[in-house]
Design a protein around this motif. Structure first.
Motif, PDB file in Angstrom:
ATOM      1  N   PRO A   1       0.933  -5.409  -5.750  1.00 34.68           N
ATOM      2  CA  PRO A   1      -0.514  -5.363  -6.006  1.00 34.68           C
ATOM      3  C   PRO A   1      -1.204  -6.730  -6.015  1.00 34.68           C
ATOM      4  N   ARG A   2      -0.439  -7.799  -6.254  1.00 28.91           N
ATOM      5  CA  ARG A   2      -1.105  -9.109  -6.308  1.00 28.91           C
ATOM      6  C   ARG A   2      -1.658  -9.518  -4.945  1.00 28.91           C
TER       7      ARG A   2
ATOM      8  N   ARG B   1      -0.042   1.864  -3.227  1.00 29.20           N
ATOM      9  CA  ARG B   1       0.968   2.181  -4.233  1.00 29.20           C
ATOM     10  C   ARG B   1       2.164   2.944  -3.655  1.00 29.20           C
TER      11      ARG B   1
ATOM     12  N   ARG C   1      -5.957  -0.456  -3.170  1.00 31.71           N
ATOM     13  CA  ARG C   1      -4.872  -0.625  -4.147  1.00 31.71           C
ATOM     14  C   ARG C   1      -4.184   0.708  -4.406  1.00 31.71           C
TER      15      ARG C   1
ATOM     16  N   TYR D   1       8.210  -2.700  -1.061  1.00 31.52           N
ATOM     17  CA  TYR D   1       8.205  -3.825  -2.002  1.00 31.52           C
ATOM     18  C   TYR D   1       9.605  -4.237  -2.460  1.00 31.52           C
TER      19      TYR D   1
ATOM     20  N   GLY E   1      -0.152  -4.810   1.153  1.00 33.01           N
ATOM     21  CA  GLY E   1      -0.177  -4.535  -0.284  1.00 33.01           C
ATOM     22  C   GLY E   1       1.123  -3.899  -0.739  1.00 33.01           C
TER      23      GLY E   1
ATOM     24  N   LYS F   1     -11.652   4.472  -9.888  1.00 28.06           N
ATOM     25  CA  LYS F   1     -10.765   4.670  -8.727  1.00 28.06           C
ATOM     26  C   LYS F   1     -11.174   5.905  -7.936  1.00 28.06           C
TER      27      LYS F   1
ATOM     28  N   ARG G   1     -12.157  -4.718  -8.451  1.00 25.87           N
ATOM     29  CA  ARG G   1     -10.712  -4.843  -8.572  1.00 25.87           C
ATOM     30  C   ARG G   1     -10.099  -3.535  -9.076  1.00 25.87           C
TER      31      ARG G   1
END
Lengths: 440, 146
Positions: free
Chosen positions: A197-198, A131, A127, A138, A192, A71, A121
């Motif tokens: 995250p999917r 977050r 990603r 979300y 996102g 990352k 990924r």
């Protein structure tokens, strides 16, 4: 008059005709051998297959430190790339950002995914950025809505990128790339955050593409979670197939279009056009090429339909159009290697040569200022061999994997006949690929 | 061109008036030639002194182009050369232009309304774009057979 291709300062000579003919013949022959002599019961086990790697390696792969390092690497690359693309010069000849983007990232991560599996990924910096957005945006249960979108968000994202790369007349401009990537980051971060995250498995075109390529890697995760070494044929089946076909047809079609633009006839046709009309011609050409590639697929599936077996009791109807999607992955990769192998090796060098002075301030950080791309590292003979080799290996894997899939979905009494359309489709794609690399 | 001259006389670049016949130009420029300007990667390819006809008398291939407002109006959209052949690109432009041979990374300045000549040995195989830099347009495509 056509605009300069920017990064594509050197491109490959045509593959010699004799070599192209042998390759085409080999493709046809291989297809018959597969049909006549290969296994007659489905044999591939997909995500259930594979030999676990030693515990030590598994522990390293699964450790949170490895994930963190990937990352950090992803975030660092993105930060340095964005800074350079925005703050450096606006010429791909002096700003390394264009080469980093089109060669190191777009082609380099393909190579890494092929060798080591789905690392992107884990490393995907978007990603990480999504977050904090998810904390605000979300709501649980959005995965259902996402499911309904299939892979169309990824098709849109990849389509936009491919248009920039293959059609936009100043595609190599660091500033154009900066604008594109900045917009991409904003859209992906919001989406996102909204979907969770999917989203990245379905909407981030880059992650979707690299993850598809990673299925061909010898390394992957078995369905019991073990990190295994396995045949790429099994790896191809490890992952969803429903809805993936448009993604692969887009990739296959756009790489084909890139081949078309290198054919002299295309240059002759667009030679006298103004930049605007070059863009229009390119857009139409790209759409038409993808259309032809997609029509071939639809046609072959339409011819396969009469041979489909009935679904078993309690089994969902057979998803004909998604059935052969995974078989297109090796074909797409073969095309990609054939078109971009020498470009990656040659132009890729500019990525570190120019890194010495990324912002165009006269620095010489790595002492590579003043060095030029070494065009002698690959001979033309080797390039031609890699080109036809990649196409034919991709074809073999595609045909074998399609054969196994056909055995699962075709009526037992038409085991062979029912495979003709899919086989013919693969041969057709491969012949197009060979014709293009031999008539540039 | 015979191999004896190719190693030392790789590239030269001379804005010259079109009126001068090429052979004569070759002799003229032998005494004082400006080096090739550095490429985008800093000019790894050395500018060379003037080329001359090879002792064996091998022909130097000359390709002539005329560009108006950054667009090619005369000359071929594709030119081909054998590997190792010496070629001369002769470009006339009504606007101030910079000629750029990709891959070889050679540049030539074309003053407004004048003709520039760029002479070099085609020693890299592949397909290369020859560009008019200011117009960002492809002048022609050079194919060097391997």
């Amino acid at each position: 008059m056509i605009l300069a291709h920017g990064l594509h300062g050197r491109s490959d000579l045509p593959v010699p005709l004799w070599l192209a003919l042998y390759t085409g013949a080999a493709a046809v022959l291989v297809s018959f051998v597969v049909l006549a002599f290969l296994w007659t019961e489905p044999r591939l086990r997909g995500a259930r297959a594979g030999t676990p790697l030693p515990q030590l390696i598994q522990r390293i792969v699964n450790s949170s430190i490895t994930g963190l390092l990937l990352k950090v690497a992803g975030m660092l690359f993105l930060a340095v790339f964005l800074l350079t693309a925005w703050a450096g010069t606006d010429s791909s000849a002096t700003n390394p950002a264009s080469t980093w983007f089109y060669v190191w990232f777009w082609l380099g991560v393909v190579a890494l995914s092929l060798l080591f599996g789905p690392l992107y990924r884990v490393a995907n910096p978007l990603r990480v950025l999504a977050r904090p957005a998810a904390a605000v945006l979300y709501r649980p249960g959005r995965e259902k809505q996402l499911e309904a979108l299939k892979f169309w968000p990824a098709v849109a994202a990849l389509g936009a990128f491919l248009w920039l790369e293959l059609v936009y007349p100043a595609s190599d401009s660091p500033r154009a790339i900066a604008v594109f990537i900045t917009l991409y980051i904003v859209v992906m971060t919001i989406a996102g955050g909204y979907f969770g995250p999917r989203w990245f498995e379905r909407g981030d075109g880059f992650e979707v593409y690299f993850t598809l390529i990673a299925r061909l890697s010898p390394f992957g995760r078995r369905d019991d979670g073990q990190v295994v070494i396995r045949s790429p044929l099994d790896g191809l089946l490890a992952g969803p197939s429903r809805g993936l076909t448009p993604v692969l047809l887009l990739i296959l079609g756009s790489t084909t279009f890139d081949g078309v633009t290198r054919v002299p006839a295309w240059a002759d046709m667009t030679d006298r056009l103004t930049p605007l009309w070059t863009g229009v011609a390119g857009t139409l050409g790209l759409a038409a090429t993808i259309g032809v590639i997609a029509l071939m697929y639809v046609g072959a599936m339409w011819l396969t339909r009469p041979y489909l077996r009935r679904p078993r009791r309690d089994e969902a109807p057979i998803d004909l159009y998604g059935s052969f999607a995974h078989s297109l992955i090796p074909l797409a990769l073969g095309y990609t290697i054939a078109h971009y192998f020498s470009f990656a090796v040659f132009q890729g060098q500019a990525g570190y040569l120019l890194a010495s002075d990324p912002l165009g301030r006269g620095w010489d950080l790595f002492g590579t200022a003043g060095a030029g791309i070494d065009y002698t590292v690959l001979s033309t003979g080797l390039i031609a061999l890699v080109q036809v080799g990649a196409i034919i290996v991709g074809h073999v894997i595609a045909v074998v994997s399609a054969h196994d899939r056909a055995l699962q979905i075709i009526r037992r009494d038409y085991k062979k006949t029912g495979q003709y359309p899919a086989l013919a489709l693969m041969v057709g794609y491969t012949v197009i690929g060979i014709v293009l690399v031999s008539s540039v | 061109m015979s191999s004896s001259t190719t190693s030392t006389q790789r590239r030269s670049l001379r804005p010259a008036l079109l009126a001068v016949p090429v052979a004569f130009a070759l002799v003229l420029t032998a005494c004082g030639d400006e080096p090739a300007s550095p490429g985008p990667y800093g000019g790894a390819r050395d500018g060379a002194t003037a080329a001359e006809t090879a002792p064996g008398g091998t022909e130097v291939q000359v390709y002539s182009f005329v560009a108006e407002d950054g667009r090619r109006v005369e000359g071929d959209s594709r030119i081909t050369a054998e590997l190792g052949q010496t070629i001369v690109l002769e470009v006339t432009s009504n606007t101030h232009e910079e000629l750029h041979v990709h891959g070889y990374d050679l540049y030539a300045d074309i003053p407004e309304g004048e003709t520039a000549q760029l002479e070099f040995v085609a020693d890299l195989p592949g397909v290369f774009e020859v560009e008019l830099h200011h117009a960002h347009a492809v002048l022609t495509q050079l194919r060097v057979g391997g």
